[in-house]
Design an enzyme around this catalytic site. Sequence first.
Site, PDB file in Angstrom:
ATOM      1  N   ASP A  97     -44.788   8.755  18.189  1.00 44.95           N
ATOM      2  CA  ASP A  97     -46.197   8.353  18.270  1.00 44.95           C
ATOM      3  C   ASP A  97     -46.361   7.272  19.329  1.00 44.95           C
ATOM      4  OD1 ASP A  97     -48.943   7.297  17.151  1.00 44.95           O
ATOM      5  OD2 ASP A  97     -48.551   9.093  15.974  1.00 44.95           O
ATOM      6  N   TRP A 119     -53.002  14.482  20.306  1.00 48.26           N
ATOM      7  CA  TRP A 119     -54.016  13.997  21.255  1.00 48.26           C
ATOM      8  C   TRP A 119     -54.950  13.060  20.507  1.00 48.26           C
ATOM      9  CZ3 TRP A 119     -55.844  16.077  26.272  1.00 48.26           C
ATOM     10  CH2 TRP A 119     -57.063  15.520  26.671  1.00 48.26           C
ATOM     11  N   GLY A 168     -57.432   9.151  13.201  1.00 57.03           N
ATOM     12  CA  GLY A 168     -57.460  10.076  12.060  1.00 57.03           C
ATOM     13  C   GLY A 168     -58.483  11.154  12.337  1.00 57.03           C
ATOM     14  N   ASP A 187     -63.758  18.675  14.287  1.00 53.72           N
ATOM     15  CA  ASP A 187     -64.848  19.645  14.420  1.00 53.72           C
ATOM     16  C   ASP A 187     -64.306  20.952  14.980  1.00 53.72           C
ATOM     17  OD1 ASP A 187     -65.068  19.548  17.453  1.00 53.72           O
ATOM     18  OD2 ASP A 187     -65.370  17.434  16.966  1.00 53.72           O
ATOM     19  N   GLU A 202     -35.203  10.081  -4.472  1.00 55.97           N
ATOM     20  CA  GLU A 202     -36.383  10.510  -3.696  1.00 55.97           C
ATOM     21  C   GLU A 202     -35.989  11.534  -2.635  1.00 55.97           C
ATOM     22  OE1 GLU A 202     -39.379   6.644  -3.675  1.00 55.97           O
ATOM     23  OE2 GLU A 202     -37.554   6.587  -2.463  1.00 55.97           O
TER      24      GLU A 202
END
Length: 739
Positions: free
Chosen positions: A367, A478, A530, A535, A615
């Site tokens: 990232d 992006w 986020g 859309d 975990e």
Amino acid sequence: MITFIEKDKLFTLETKNTTYQIKIDKYGKLLHLYYGAKVKGNMSYLLDYADRGFSGNIYEAKEKRNYSYDYLPQEMSSIGVGDFRTPGIVIKNQDGSISSDFRFEKFKIKKGKYSLDGLPASYAQSNEADTLEITTIDKELGLELKLFYGIFYEKDIITRATQIINFGNNKVEVLKADSANLDFLNGNFEMLTFHGRHAFERQLQRQAVKHGIYQIGSSRGTSSHQYNPLIFLIESDTNEKRGNCYGFELEWSGSFHGIVEKSQYNQTRVSIGAMSETFDYKLGKSEILTMPEVMLSFSSNGIGQVSRNFHDIIRENICRLPKEKMKVTRPILVNSWEAAYFDISGEKLLELADSAKELGIEMLVMDDGWFGQRNDDNQGLGDWYVNEKKLGMTLADLSKKIKERDMKFGIWIEPEMVNENSIFYRKHPDYVLKIPSKAPICGRNQLVLDFSRKEVVDEIFTDICKVLDQGNVDYIKWDCNRSLTDIFSNDTYIQENGQTEYKYVLGVYDFLERLRKRYPNILIEGCSGGGGRFDAGMLYYTPQIWCSDNTDAIDRLQIQYGTSFGYPLSAIGSHVSVSPNEQCKRETTIETRGTVAMAGTFGYEMNVGKLNTEEKLKVRQQIKEYKDVEPLILQGDYYRLSNIYDDTLKNNSQRDGFSAWEVVSKDKKNVLLSVVVTEIHGNMIPNYIFLDGLDPNATYADEKTGEKYNGATLMHAGFLLPTEYGQYNSYMYKFTVIE
Ligand code: GLA
């Protein structure tokens, strides 16, 4: 199916379960007669021609006084001609007058689906769609207004889009050009909209449409966290399974508006389109302005069916996946953001890759923080070169090492933005959106690059390609981390003609399209802090979108619930993160976080190396489970099974104390039921869940217990959840048809 009956001057658009009718009347005006459940015949008799006070008549009808745009249902209304409802088209002429009146000129019916130059638009697979193109003109203005209709018969979807062409000699100002305008002659509607904020997107709101104007929209230059470009119109007794429901979903990633108005004669108008009140696009001689596509869907079987219609068209006719097999499987990823934020290095990333690989994770995503002087979010954006010193290796090396671990490699970029503290900005201070006389508004201490200008897009594109060429990259995230302000371009033509904001969005689309073409194998995931640009326009370029910066499983239930109204699970980026959660400090079990994240494209947003042994065992199991149900999640029919608010979808009903959803394969043979208990009390009432979409005659077996159930029984008598005490317990059941 599209038919035109010449003698009646009638267009009838039919899908499997719906009819849509338009009439060209004796004045050449397009009147909207009907949209809804399938009906037959000519519905012109519904039109009421009366002399109504203060409803002005067009000049041709001045003596009879029985024809007014003010109450006749318009196919695309405009302002300045006696229709005083919310207009779809607002045009200012060179003389300053604001008035336009478009009349029918010609039409074309074509096999296949129209496309829109430079804009996203649904496409047909084989012969599934037809196109109707109606041209209307305003002779005085020298303008053509084209209305496009795409008919997806089997999918119960009608698309619309609008184009204005200036064939005259004068420049006009387009102040508004909506994609669809729809008048309902009667009906008492309620509307569903999806509002929110950063890290809490798409919260459902249901409200009655009374007299007045109800508007949602965005003036942020992106579709926004605050309102999604999605509206449902329903009746008061409509719920998930029953009743009439209309859906309107815009394929556009910039500012937009959606309006529902109840008029003086109890008619309801819906108007939805791109851009906000500041739009003022000067259209010169021979210029064309294309406004985005909107999808319309109707079902008399409730809201859930309209959602499923949207899911199908988005998956099959909007998203373009780099590989066919991504229809059934996407790489499970681990993302470095919540694992390390800006504090990354090649070594740390490889460590993360190692621990991820051991658990079955398939891709490492690097990232923010890998480029320029990007050590925090105040600097470096725009400098798209690898910070090899910080990484301690080249990108080629890092990528190679990740591939050696038999993993895929992904990378984060934010091409539209720049920090003032960057080499790029110092070189090109004129490349940002900024009003010359004013200090700009900053967001996350960054400015927005002027993507309305091709040379700006070109330069950033070249820089980013250089990076991608080194990296053997499989995936791009992006991002776009602020709203647009100070909308001013240093390209004089674009700026003086009011085209900056509109062309900015087209610049983003252009960049993405070029990226897709140059790197056809790369999967691109959209993101905007986020889900700030979630859309259907973005989904044309980025078939999945990071749903929210909020990764808390319980908040995500609400965010993903709202998102599911318009978008399929295959588009919803959803990851397991740490507990206590980074955003709200809530604690949840790894199982519950997994159950929630599996309602989307799955991954981990944490340092999985820090998990304890128990975990890790569970995560390994979780990944196996996900892979097993992934084709179902990515392709199945989705059902919302609980009412998570007090007053929304089940009338007079209380909120359920759990969140439940279900995915059913198209052949109804495989079912995944997921549940998270959100309310816990002493001496709990038993929770029953009523499944949906099953084959009523089939026998389904619970994969874990072997217990058998009849399909109809699960749907009508229900399924009993175990009464177990504990905070946020979650359950996943897989049912398979055995006979
Ligand atoms: C946005 C994204 C996050 C992360 C950061 C990086 O907020 O939504 O997932 O990528 O930017 O700066």
